[in-house]
Scaffold this motif. Structure first.
Motif, PDB file in Angstrom:
ATOM      1  N   ARG A   3       0.949  -1.077  -0.008  1.00 23.30           N
ATOM      2  CA  ARG A   3      -0.012   0.087   0.080  1.00 23.30           C
ATOM      3  C   ARG A   3       1.018   1.204   0.000  1.00 23.30           C
ATOM      4  O   ARG A   3       2.003   1.223   0.533  1.00 23.30           O
ATOM      5  CB  ARG A   3      -0.903   0.029   1.105  1.00 23.30           C
ATOM      6  N   PRO A   4       0.209   2.358  -0.515  1.00 27.56           N
ATOM      7  CA  PRO A   4       1.085   3.347  -0.530  1.00 27.56           C
ATOM      8  C   PRO A   4       1.689   4.012   0.680  1.00 27.56           C
ATOM      9  O   PRO A   4       2.684   4.544   0.923  1.00 27.56           O
ATOM     10  CB  PRO A   4       0.055   4.648  -1.258  1.00 27.56           C
ATOM     11  N   HIS A   5       0.787   3.795   1.795  1.00 27.66           N
ATOM     12  CA  HIS A   5       1.189   4.256   3.066  1.00 27.66           C
ATOM     13  C   HIS A   5       2.532   3.451   3.659  1.00 27.66           C
ATOM     14  O   HIS A   5       3.234   4.063   4.168  1.00 27.66           O
ATOM     15  CB  HIS A   5      -0.035   4.021   4.004  1.00 27.66           C
ATOM     16  N   TYR A   8       5.330   4.951   1.948  1.00 27.95           N
ATOM     17  CA  TYR A   8       5.405   5.959   2.544  1.00 27.95           C
ATOM     18  C   TYR A   8       6.407   5.888   3.855  1.00 27.95           C
ATOM     19  O   TYR A   8       7.303   6.602   4.110  1.00 27.95           O
ATOM     20  CB  TYR A   8       4.113   6.844   2.579  1.00 27.95           C
ATOM     21  N   ASP A  11      10.057   4.502   3.127  1.00 22.86           N
ATOM     22  CA  ASP A  11      10.886   5.724   2.609  1.00 22.86           C
ATOM     23  C   ASP A  11      10.965   6.973   3.006  1.00 22.86           C
ATOM     24  O   ASP A  11      11.569   8.100   2.579  1.00 22.86           O
ATOM     25  CB  ASP A  11      10.659   5.627   1.096  1.00 22.86           C
ATOM     26  N   SER A  12      10.409   7.228   4.441  1.00 22.41           N
ATOM     27  CA  SER A  12      10.558   8.538   5.012  1.00 22.41           C
ATOM     28  C   SER A  12      11.224   8.356   6.334  1.00 22.41           C
ATOM     29  O   SER A  12      10.475   8.274   7.229  1.00 22.41           O
ATOM     30  CB  SER A  12       8.875   8.805   5.107  1.00 22.41           C
ATOM     31  N   ASP A  14      12.483  10.425   7.720  1.00 21.68           N
ATOM     32  CA  ASP A  14      12.422  11.742   8.467  1.00 21.68           C
ATOM     33  C   ASP A  14      11.021  11.998   8.478  1.00 21.68           C
ATOM     34  O   ASP A  14      10.750  13.344   8.659  1.00 21.68           O
ATOM     35  CB  ASP A  14      13.120  12.872   7.506  1.00 21.68           C
ATOM     36  N   THR A  16       7.361  12.613  10.348  1.00 16.07           N
ATOM     37  CA  THR A  16       7.514  13.338  11.448  1.00 16.07           C
ATOM     38  C   THR A  16       6.431  12.675  12.250  1.00 16.07           C
ATOM     39  O   THR A  16       5.200  12.861  12.059  1.00 16.07           O
ATOM     40  CB  THR A  16       7.008  14.990  11.369  1.00 16.07           C
TER      41      THR A  16
ATOM     42  N   GLU B 137      -5.427   6.731  -1.249  1.00 14.98           N
ATOM     43  CA  GLU B 137      -4.257   5.834  -0.902  1.00 14.98           C
ATOM     44  C   GLU B 137      -3.203   5.807  -2.066  1.00 14.98           C
ATOM     45  O   GLU B 137      -2.518   4.848  -2.074  1.00 14.98           O
ATOM     46  CB  GLU B 137      -4.773   4.383  -0.390  1.00 14.98           C
ATOM     47  N   GLY B 139       0.594   6.670  -3.081  1.00 11.09           N
ATOM     48  CA  GLY B 139       1.878   7.194  -2.709  1.00 11.09           C
ATOM     49  C   GLY B 139       2.611   8.382  -2.915  1.00 11.09           C
ATOM     50  O   GLY B 139       2.041   9.135  -3.603  1.00 11.09           O
ATOM     51  N   LYS B 155       5.445  15.740   0.148  1.00 11.10           N
ATOM     52  CA  LYS B 155       5.539  15.390   1.770  1.00 11.10           C
ATOM     53  C   LYS B 155       5.288  16.682   2.442  1.00 11.10           C
ATOM     54  O   LYS B 155       4.516  16.551   3.377  1.00 11.10           O
ATOM     55  CB  LYS B 155       7.008  14.760   1.970  1.00 11.10           C
TER      56      LYS B 155
END
Lengths: 248, 198
Positions: A3-5, A8, A11-12, A14, A16, B137, B139, B155
């Motif tokens: 899933r995109p989440h 996310y 790959d994140s 940083d 928050t 949903e 990315g 982001k």
């Protein structure tokens, strides 16, 4: 399927956590942020708010509408193809007809058919055409007497007949009397070496042999080949004159 | 992806049932994206229909090595942005001067309506990122491809959208500890700071 989440979250580095907190569908952390109560409230707020907001989308049924529109569009290419095919056939037939008319109009005059035919193509008497005569000196003897006679009787008459006879006689004499000196002359000219000695080039073209002799030395040492040819032509003209005077 | 590839192959072969299956599989997410971006139900239905039809028309251009849903949602998002741009350019007669942003939410009934209303007050980039990420949903990279901007920008926009939305919700006095409590649409009272004082 990722899933995109999840992507996310991966790959994140940083990302928050003070604000984003758990992603939709995840349970909130029991202690999301200990240092800032307002951000923790915001996290809780957003988690619930987004979930409720996301679930509040009404459901629609678009399949029938889209499908009917798609089906209404779909037969169009077939109809276009059929009409295009018909158009191509019509164009092809008309072009073929034009080509046929052009061929008929430009067709060479054909003999009249026994059962009739195009009147514009008929009523032309057949004329004997001479067979193509071979070229060269020997060709004079190979010309068919029948075709020559036919030619003489149909086209030119007595003048043409006399001229042909003269030419034939002159050619015979030329082959017997003048051809030999001309041939000897040509053989001498081709076989004779260059009388000039090769000279070393001077000046800028050093190292190259000078093959072209000076003009005055050519005139001095080489025999002009036009003299026997001129004699042969004179002889031929004299013979023609003599035949003409004899005939007259 | 194999299942989607097979479905697309049948659609390209002209199978109407396959086309129906494809539409039914993606119509909800496409309409959800359009509904949240346009904030108008009828417009959302029209744009979703056009987007699905375009997707079916151009299925031959889909890259079979990638998932189908982001590709269709990209078409829908682009159609929504085009529609929003056209709507912005349309002159509004005085007698029909309706607030497009408020039209689909005539009255506030719950938290979802409040969030939707507050989303309408955000910048378009923030709202688009928020909808594409949370509703569809998608990315960050896919959102970046749709919006034509780097992933870091997406982001940042997403962070600011959530932050502003949370602040506006807090100003509305929504208590996260009592999420079922109804919210007034235009609160006369100052925001409830009870949670902060605690």
């Amino acid at each position: 399927m990722t899933r995109p989440h999840d992507a996310y979250a991966e790959d994140s580095p940083d990302r928050t956590p003070e604000f984003f907190g758990p992603l939709p569908g995840e349970s909130p952390s029991p202690c999301p942020l200990e240092s800032d109560d307002s951000d923790a409230n915001a996290e809780l707020m957003m988690t619930g708010a987004i979930a409720e907001w996301k679930a509040a989308v009404p459901r629609v049924a678009l399949a029938d509408r889209v499908l009917s529109q798609w089906q209404a569009e779909r037969p169009r290419p077939q109809r276009v193809a059929a009409s295009t095919r018909l158009r191509w056939i019509a164009w092809g037939a008309s072009v073929a007809a034009c080509v046929a008319v052009l061929i008929v109009a430009t067709w060479p005059q054909s003999p009249v058919q026994p059962g009739g035919g195009n009147p514009s193509l008929a009523a032309r008497p057949m004329q004997p055409t001479p067979s193509p005569a071979p070229s060269g000196v020997d060709a004079v003897d190979r010309v068919s007497p029948v075709s020559i006679a036919a030619n003489e009787s149909v086209e030119a008459g007595s003048v043409t007949t006399a001229l042909v006879g003269d030419v034939r006689a002159a050619m015979r004499d030329l082959t017997s009397e003048a051809a030999a000196p001309v041939a000897d002359l040509l053989a001498m000219a081709w076989s004779k070496p260059n009388p000039l000695p090769t000279t070393e080039a001077t000046g800028e073209r050093r190292g190259w042999k000078l093959t072209a002799p000076p003009l005055e030395r050519i005139n001095a040492d080489w025999k002009p080949i036009t003299r026997p040819l001129g004699a042969a032509v004179d002889f031929l003209l004299d013979r023609l004159d003599a035949e003409e005077h004899g005939a007259s | 992806v194999d299942d989607e590839r097979e479905l697309v192959r049948r659609c390209l072969a002209g199978d109407a049932e396959a086309v129906r299956e494809l539409i039914e599989r993606f119509e909800h997410c496409v309409f959800g994206l359009c509904f949240r971006m346009l904030r108008h139900r009828h417009d959302a239905e029209d744009v979703a229909q056009i987007s699905l039809l375009r997707a079916v028309r151009h299925l031959g251009g889909w890259d079979g090595s990638r998932p189908l849903q982001p590709w269709i949602l990209t078409i829908a998002a682009n159609r929504c942005r085009t529609h929003l741009e056209r709507r912005r350019r349309l002159p509004r007669p005085a007698e029909q001067a309706f607030d497009v942003e408020a039209t689909p939410v005539p009255k506030v009934e719950g938290l979802a309506d409040v969030v939707d209303e507050l989303l309408g007050t955000l910048r378009e980039e923030y709202r688009t990122c928020f909808v594409l990420h949370h509703q569809s949903e998608l990315g960050l990279a896919e959102i970046g491809e749709i919006l034509g901007c780097p992933e870091g920008t997406v982001k940042t926009w997403l962070f600011r959208a959530r932050k502003e939305l949370a602040e506006k919700l807090r100003e509305r006095g929504w208590d996260p500890l009592q999420p079922d409590a109804a919210l007034p649409r235009h609160p006369a009272a100052p925001p409830d700071r009870r949670t902060e004082s605690e």
